[in-house]
Write a protein that holds these residues in place. Structure first.
Motif, mmCIF file in Angstrom:
data_model
loop_
_atom_site.group_PDB
_atom_site.id
_atom_site.type_symbol
_atom_site.label_atom_id
_atom_site.label_comp_id
_atom_site.label_asym_id
_atom_site.label_seq_id
_atom_site.Cartn_x
_atom_site.Cartn_y
_atom_site.Cartn_z
ATOM 1 N N ASN A 116 1.157 -1.402 -0.753
ATOM 2 C CA ASN A 116 0.124 0.303 -0.201
ATOM 3 C C ASN A 116 1.304 1.355 -0.021
ATOM 4 O O ASN A 116 1.698 1.532 0.791
ATOM 5 C CB ASN A 116 -0.868 0.371 1.435
ATOM 6 N N TYR A 149 0.654 -3.157 -5.947
ATOM 7 C CA TYR A 149 0.435 -2.197 -5.519
ATOM 8 C C TYR A 149 -0.978 -1.625 -5.349
ATOM 9 O O TYR A 149 -2.230 -1.536 -6.204
ATOM 10 C CB TYR A 149 1.076 -1.124 -6.269
ATOM 11 N N SER A 151 -3.017 2.084 -4.650
ATOM 12 C CA SER A 151 -3.166 3.202 -3.488
ATOM 13 C C SER A 151 -4.716 3.389 -2.558
ATOM 14 O O SER A 151 -5.801 2.875 -3.516
ATOM 15 C CB SER A 151 -3.490 4.624 -4.950
ATOM 16 N N ILE A 156 -3.299 9.937 -5.876
ATOM 17 C CA ILE A 156 -2.223 8.419 -5.679
ATOM 18 C C ILE A 156 -1.233 7.169 -6.788
ATOM 19 O O ILE A 156 -0.460 7.419 -7.250
ATOM 20 C CB ILE A 156 -2.040 8.054 -4.592
ATOM 21 N N LYS A 157 -3.217 7.495 -7.183
ATOM 22 C CA LYS A 157 -3.044 5.672 -8.497
ATOM 23 C C LYS A 157 -2.270 6.250 -9.395
ATOM 24 O O LYS A 157 -1.748 6.469 -10.430
ATOM 25 C CB LYS A 157 -4.322 5.610 -8.852
ATOM 26 N N SER A 168 -1.174 0.761 -10.464
ATOM 27 C CA SER A 168 -1.872 -0.317 -8.932
ATOM 28 C C SER A 168 -3.445 0.395 -8.732
ATOM 29 O O SER A 168 -4.264 1.101 -9.256
ATOM 30 C CB SER A 168 -1.459 1.499 -8.070
ATOM 31 N N TYR A 170 -6.760 1.121 -6.721
ATOM 32 C CA TYR A 170 -7.258 1.363 -5.836
ATOM 33 C C TYR A 170 -7.926 1.003 -5.146
ATOM 34 O O TYR A 170 -9.920 0.606 -5.448
ATOM 35 C CB TYR A 170 -8.041 3.235 -7.008
ATOM 36 N N GLY A 279 -3.071 10.206 1.150
ATOM 37 C CA GLY A 279 -4.077 9.659 0.713
ATOM 38 C C GLY A 279 -5.505 9.983 0.983
ATOM 39 O O GLY A 279 -5.982 10.951 1.224
#
Length: 377
Positions: A116, A149, A151, A156-157, A168, A170, A279
């Protein structure tokens, strides 16, 4: 398919610290209810000392942070990773990268590694320039050594896609709607409804606490302003000293009774959310779920969650304007109701847990496939 899953990178559960502990608590218990075997790594200093919690296995690892300060986090993460290497987990879910990604070459080779990716930690103004440079490096290491990953924010993604060309998943935080049962737990006469403003945050510059309190302090409001958060650090002491002469401002310290926090949010006239880095913030979702009317710092992270259903500010003058002018009429009630719908349909824990399970299963299958067909990595 039932998996053996480990969650690392937090101080442990049950949560008495922050965001990653908060989501780890919900996700670990939710995955256990779905039939998975879940282990969460706890600091040996954690107040919860048992070996299991609500079906989740707890492994206590030595954490020298109490002796070494922040440097101790690296040793703690190293200890957790070395223990995890012995246990043959199918999946390692690593919450954040600040002090764990430097050990990336030690991650178990046969486990699917999911990180994360947290917020943009290197943007936090509390860190010195050398620390900020290190955090950028740690972010790169997390990208290098992780197979997949997460997000917790669309912002952030997008950043990870643009910066590292990685896709990534979400998955935000969740929150529980404020219930009638919770309403009835507190003496309504103890505090007049909507008679105060409220702020809840760690005492750090990037949370805009000084800006918010400056705006309020310069206002003509007769309401109180309650501040929730531990003021024991350097910035907290600075803030309490700066505003000590304004008897409208009340520093309440940390409150870990979630029901009490939610009731305070529900009863506030206006809830100020000053977070500017990171985030999807758990305390913001809790405020939305608790039916608070929200004034948030104007940035992409907050706007991606609240959209048009909040007031926004950039400076103390705008805070003062909100303090002196916000009313509680039908338009404001609609904003609160719209945020409740977001919690119900976008940010509810059942949905979050389901999405974590789906992604974990997907990552495990991908990892098995890559092991069966060498050279895919």
């Amino acid at each position: 398919m039932k998996l053996r899953i480990a969650i690392l990178g937090t101080r442990g559960i049950p949560n008495n610290y922050g965001g990653f502990e908060h989501i780890s608590e919900y996700v670990s218990e939710g995955l256990v209810k779905k039939g998975h075997s879940v282990t969460v790594y706890n600091s040996h200093n954690h107040s919860y000392t048992a070996s299991s919690w609500n079906g989740v296995d707890i492994v206590h690892c030595y954490d020298p942070e109490y002796l070494l300060g922040a440097a101790g986090q690296f040793a703690y993460d190293f200890n957790c990773i070395m223990d995890a290497r012995k246990r043959k987990f199918d999946v390692l879910l690593i919450m954040g990268y600040t002090s764990s990604s430097v050990w990336g070459m030690l991650y178990p080779k046969n486990s699917a590694i999911i990180t994360n990716m947290d917020g943009l930690e290197w943007k936090r103004s509390k860190y010195s320039k050398p620390v900020q440079r290190f955090l950028k490096y740690a972010e790169k290491l997390a990208v290098k050594y992780s197979g997949s990953y997460i997000s917790d924010s669309r912002v952030i993604k997008t950043y990870l896609k643009d910066k590292y060309a990685i896709d990534s998943r979400y998955i935000p935080y969740g929150a529980d709607l404020f219930t009638d049962f919770e309403r009835e737990q507190f003496d309504q006469s103890a505090l007049l409804k909507e008679d105060y403003f409220l702020l809840m945050a760690r005492m750090e510059p990037e949370n805009n606490i000084e800006t918010i309190l400056e705006g309020f302090s310069s206002s003509t409001s007769h309401k109180k302003f309650k501040v929730l958060g531990d003021t024991g650090n350097r910035f907290g002491k600075f803030i309490t000293h700066k505003f000590k002469k304004d008897d409208r401002i009340q520093f309440k310290g940390s409150i870990f009774d979630n029901a009490a926090v939610r009731w305070l949010q529900n009863n506030s006239y206006l809830y100020f959310h000053g977070h500017s880095v990171g985030g999807t913030n758990p305390s913001l979702l809790e405020a939305m779920a608790s039916e608070a009317l929200i004034a948030a710092h104007d940035n992409p992270f907050n706007k991606s969650v609240l959209s048009t259903d909040a007031f926004y500010f950039n400076n103390a003058a705008e805070v003062r304007h909100l303090v002196e002018n916000v009313q509680r009429h039908d338009t404001e009630k609609t904003m609160v109701q719209n945020n409740l719908q977001k919690i119900q349909y976008q940010f509810n824990w059942e949905k979050v847990i389901n999405e974590y399970e789906e992604f974990i299963l997907e990552c495990h299958k991908k990892n098995i496939h890559e092991k069966v067909i060498p050279g895919n990595r």
